[in-house]
Write a protein that holds these residues in place. Sequence first.
Motif, PDB file in Angstrom:
ATOM      1  N   ASP A 249      19.890   5.280  10.800  1.00 21.33           N
ATOM      2  CA  ASP A 249      20.416   4.346  11.887  1.00 21.33           C
ATOM      3  C   ASP A 249      19.257   3.341  12.126  1.00 21.33           C
ATOM      4  OD1 ASP A 249      18.860   5.932  13.285  1.00 21.33           O
ATOM      5  OD2 ASP A 249      20.614   6.569  14.802  1.00 21.33           O
ATOM      6  N   THR A 250      19.267   2.552  13.151  1.00 24.11           N
ATOM      7  CA  THR A 250      18.083   1.840  13.521  1.00 24.11           C
ATOM      8  C   THR A 250      16.972   2.382  14.253  1.00 24.11           C
ATOM      9  OG1 THR A 250      18.395   1.046  15.970  1.00 24.11           O
ATOM     10  CG2 THR A 250      19.674  -0.228  13.994  1.00 24.11           C
ATOM     11  N   MET A 251      17.183   3.606  14.589  1.00 22.65           N
ATOM     12  CA  MET A 251      16.194   4.543  15.091  1.00 22.65           C
ATOM     13  C   MET A 251      15.290   4.646  13.890  1.00 22.65           C
ATOM     14  SD  MET A 251      15.219   6.016  17.932  1.00 22.65           S
ATOM     15  CE  MET A 251      13.692   6.616  18.176  1.00 22.65           C
ATOM     16  N   LYS A 252      15.601   4.792  12.761  1.00 22.71           N
ATOM     17  CA  LYS A 252      14.664   5.339  11.640  1.00 22.71           C
ATOM     18  C   LYS A 252      13.905   3.922  11.319  1.00 22.71           C
ATOM     19  CE  LYS A 252      15.089   7.215   6.842  1.00 22.71           C
ATOM     20  NZ  LYS A 252      14.950   8.664   7.311  1.00 22.71           N
ATOM     21  N   VAL A 253      14.328   2.791  11.633  1.00 25.14           N
ATOM     22  CA  VAL A 253      13.723   1.493  11.468  1.00 25.14           C
ATOM     23  C   VAL A 253      12.593   1.754  12.630  1.00 25.14           C
ATOM     24  CG1 VAL A 253      13.614  -0.809  11.614  1.00 25.14           C
ATOM     25  CG2 VAL A 253      15.642   0.258  10.749  1.00 25.14           C
ATOM     26  N   PHE A 254      12.836   1.933  13.736  1.00 26.72           N
ATOM     27  CA  PHE A 254      12.202   2.063  14.657  1.00 26.72           C
ATOM     28  C   PHE A 254      10.852   2.949  14.738  1.00 26.72           C
ATOM     29  CE2 PHE A 254      11.408   3.365  19.756  1.00 26.72           C
ATOM     30  CZ  PHE A 254      10.165   2.417  19.751  1.00 26.72           C
ATOM     31  N   LEU A 255      11.100   4.292  14.405  1.00 27.39           N
ATOM     32  CA  LEU A 255      10.064   5.136  13.848  1.00 27.39           C
ATOM     33  C   LEU A 255       9.052   4.550  12.700  1.00 27.39           C
ATOM     34  CD1 LEU A 255      12.387   8.208  13.904  1.00 27.39           C
ATOM     35  CD2 LEU A 255      10.385   8.092  15.327  1.00 27.39           C
ATOM     36  N   ALA A 256       9.523   3.796  11.906  1.00 23.89           N
ATOM     37  CA  ALA A 256       8.693   3.565  10.924  1.00 23.89           C
ATOM     38  C   ALA A 256       7.741   2.438  11.337  1.00 23.89           C
ATOM     39  CB  ALA A 256       9.426   2.918   9.743  1.00 23.89           C
ATOM     40  N   CYS A 257       8.345   1.655  12.444  1.00 22.61           N
ATOM     41  CA  CYS A 257       7.566   0.631  13.220  1.00 22.61           C
ATOM     42  C   CYS A 257       6.435   1.246  14.142  1.00 22.61           C
ATOM     43  CB  CYS A 257       8.541  -0.358  13.914  1.00 22.61           C
ATOM     44  SG  CYS A 257       9.307  -1.337  13.304  1.00 22.61           S
ATOM     45  N   GLN A 258       6.802   2.456  14.620  1.00 24.53           N
ATOM     46  CA  GLN A 258       5.830   2.999  15.564  1.00 24.53           C
ATOM     47  C   GLN A 258       4.674   3.804  14.689  1.00 24.53           C
ATOM     48  OE1 GLN A 258       8.883   5.881  17.511  1.00 24.53           O
ATOM     49  NE2 GLN A 258       7.523   5.109  19.275  1.00 24.53           N
ATOM     50  N   ASN A 285      19.299   0.425   4.610  1.00 23.72           N
ATOM     51  CA  ASN A 285      20.176   1.387   4.210  1.00 23.72           C
ATOM     52  C   ASN A 285      20.815   2.029   5.374  1.00 23.72           C
ATOM     53  OD1 ASN A 285      19.404   1.948   1.168  1.00 23.72           O
ATOM     54  ND2 ASN A 285      17.537   2.580   2.167  1.00 23.72           N
ATOM     55  N   ILE A 286      20.883   1.305   6.498  1.00 24.54           N
ATOM     56  CA  ILE A 286      21.420   1.711   7.648  1.00 24.54           C
ATOM     57  C   ILE A 286      23.179   1.755   7.221  1.00 24.54           C
ATOM     58  CG2 ILE A 286      22.525   0.934   9.991  1.00 24.54           C
ATOM     59  CD1 ILE A 286      19.633  -0.510  10.153  1.00 24.54           C
ATOM     60  N   ASP A 287      23.445   2.792   7.540  1.00 24.72           N
ATOM     61  CA  ASP A 287      24.986   3.101   7.245  1.00 24.72           C
ATOM     62  C   ASP A 287      26.010   4.018   8.355  1.00 24.72           C
ATOM     63  OD1 ASP A 287      24.066   5.767   7.422  1.00 24.72           O
ATOM     64  OD2 ASP A 287      24.438   5.893   5.031  1.00 24.72           O
ATOM     65  N   GLY A 294      20.498   0.917  22.597  1.00 29.67           N
ATOM     66  CA  GLY A 294      19.590   0.592  23.862  1.00 29.67           C
ATOM     67  C   GLY A 294      17.973   0.548  23.406  1.00 29.67           C
ATOM     68  N   VAL A 295      17.495   1.051  24.315  1.00 23.14           N
ATOM     69  CA  VAL A 295      16.059   1.121  24.393  1.00 23.14           C
ATOM     70  C   VAL A 295      15.486   2.096  23.004  1.00 23.14           C
ATOM     71  CG1 VAL A 295      15.474   3.388  25.692  1.00 23.14           C
ATOM     72  CG2 VAL A 295      13.751   1.562  25.418  1.00 23.14           C
ATOM     73  N   PHE A 296      16.417   2.724  22.449  1.00 18.67           N
ATOM     74  CA  PHE A 296      16.161   3.326  21.334  1.00 18.67           C
ATOM     75  C   PHE A 296      16.778   2.981  20.070  1.00 18.67           C
ATOM     76  CE2 PHE A 296      15.887   7.130  24.315  1.00 18.67           C
ATOM     77  CZ  PHE A 296      14.328   7.350  24.321  1.00 18.67           C
ATOM     78  N   SER A 297      16.957   1.711  20.064  1.00 21.90           N
ATOM     79  CA  SER A 297      17.440   0.853  18.803  1.00 21.90           C
ATOM     80  C   SER A 297      16.389  -0.123  18.365  1.00 21.90           C
ATOM     81  CB  SER A 297      18.842   0.086  19.235  1.00 21.90           C
ATOM     82  OG  SER A 297      18.524  -0.956  20.237  1.00 21.90           O
ATOM     83  N   CYS A 298      16.589  -0.523  17.322  1.00 21.46           N
ATOM     84  CA  CYS A 298      15.499  -1.601  16.792  1.00 21.46           C
ATOM     85  C   CYS A 298      16.221  -2.679  15.996  1.00 21.46           C
ATOM     86  CB  CYS A 298      14.640  -0.525  15.959  1.00 21.46           C
ATOM     87  SG  CYS A 298      13.087  -1.820  15.265  1.00 21.46           S
ATOM     88  N   GLY A 299      16.123  -3.939  16.900  1.00 25.58           N
ATOM     89  CA  GLY A 299      16.792  -4.894  16.416  1.00 25.58           C
ATOM     90  C   GLY A 299      15.781  -5.788  15.392  1.00 25.58           C
TER      91      GLY A 299
END
Length: 419
Positions: A249-258, A285-287, A294-299
């Motif tokens: 999900d987009t949380m995976k994107v966010f963790l890579a950004c962090q 690969n978001i599926d 919300g604050v735990f998403s990564c647009g």
Amino acid sequence: MPGSETRPAWAVRLRVEREERLWDIAEMARQLRHTAGNARLPDIETVSRMIKKWESGKHLPGERYQLLYSRALGIARTVLFETAPYQAQSVQEPVDVAGVADEIARMGAWAESSNVGEHTLAYHNDAVRRLARDYLQQPPLLILQRTATLAREVFRLLQNGHQRLDQTRELLITTAKICALMSWISGDLGQPAAAETHAGTAWGLAHQAGDPAAQALALSTRSKLAFWDGRLELAAQLARHGYDLSVNDTMKVFLACQEADAWQALGDIPRAREALRNAEAARENIDQPDSVGGVFSCGVARQCNYTAGVHLRAADPDGALRQTERGLDAYSHGEEWAYGTWGQIHIGMAMARIAKQQLDGAASALRPVLGLPAEQRLSTLATRLSHLGRVLEGPRFQTSTEARTLRSEIREYRAITAS
């Protein structure tokens, strides 16, 4: 048996739980001191020596340190320090077989009942999602109060009733999400000790429930706290651990950004760029939908903000400007607006303008942020503005009226922040 484990079970647990969190002994000492709050503990070096003795099994921690361990790790004290082995009781009297069967039947009926239903579980999970989404646009103190109320409700269900095992697991996952959100908000309010406590509890609950999405959430909050505390390598490691655990999900994107943010702050641009490539791959690969959002998403806007930071550190202001403009464009085309990320994008744009000696452009980029109401002046924004202010104090800006005006406005902004 030669080579067998001779340490007490509690000593083994202390080391295993510490290493599960990727904490070295000094970090464990810092966590205990954070958890103690105003109750003064010895210095890091002294507490570290105590931890080594405890983990070797030479000494059982006293009651005070057992309580601190329990809070820091988010594990009940009785579970963490249980020392009495199970001993079978010898049968002294004839057993009433029929009576035992009746008793077990009553226990079975009790186990089949529950103090929660599917509607209750869904309601609390949805409530966390609403709060995480509301936090993007509403004052942090208001959301923290609402989140604390929800936490008390869910903890009461766990402590005062009983559920089926699958229901208990769902409640643990929901509570982990709640604690992660409380950690995030507390950090934004400049309350690191409280944030560390909530993050530790979130990780403990998520780990106990064995839910990868909740574990990734907790690791994200811990990475954020390590970053703002200057423990940058730990921040990168925690983010990468969360990335590896996360679902698509987009949380995976966010963790890579962090992770990228931590590496750029350390000046390791190759690793930062590698993490950004992981963020791009994760987005492709978001599926599935975000477990919290919300604050735990990564647009796109949030990802652009972190990418701009890497460009700035790599002395590429033009690349940073392209990313900040792309981020603001994502908001103008309907992406869910978050004033915290929006503010950081504007600050990044101002930093790029300053690097290009364009103080008028920097001032224009900062005006919207400097105009935020007091309740939305997050500690994270104030910290970034403080860094920008120090750049404007450099020799090349000493005679600039615009730089002097901006420094003054930043000082006024930081004098009134959300708390």
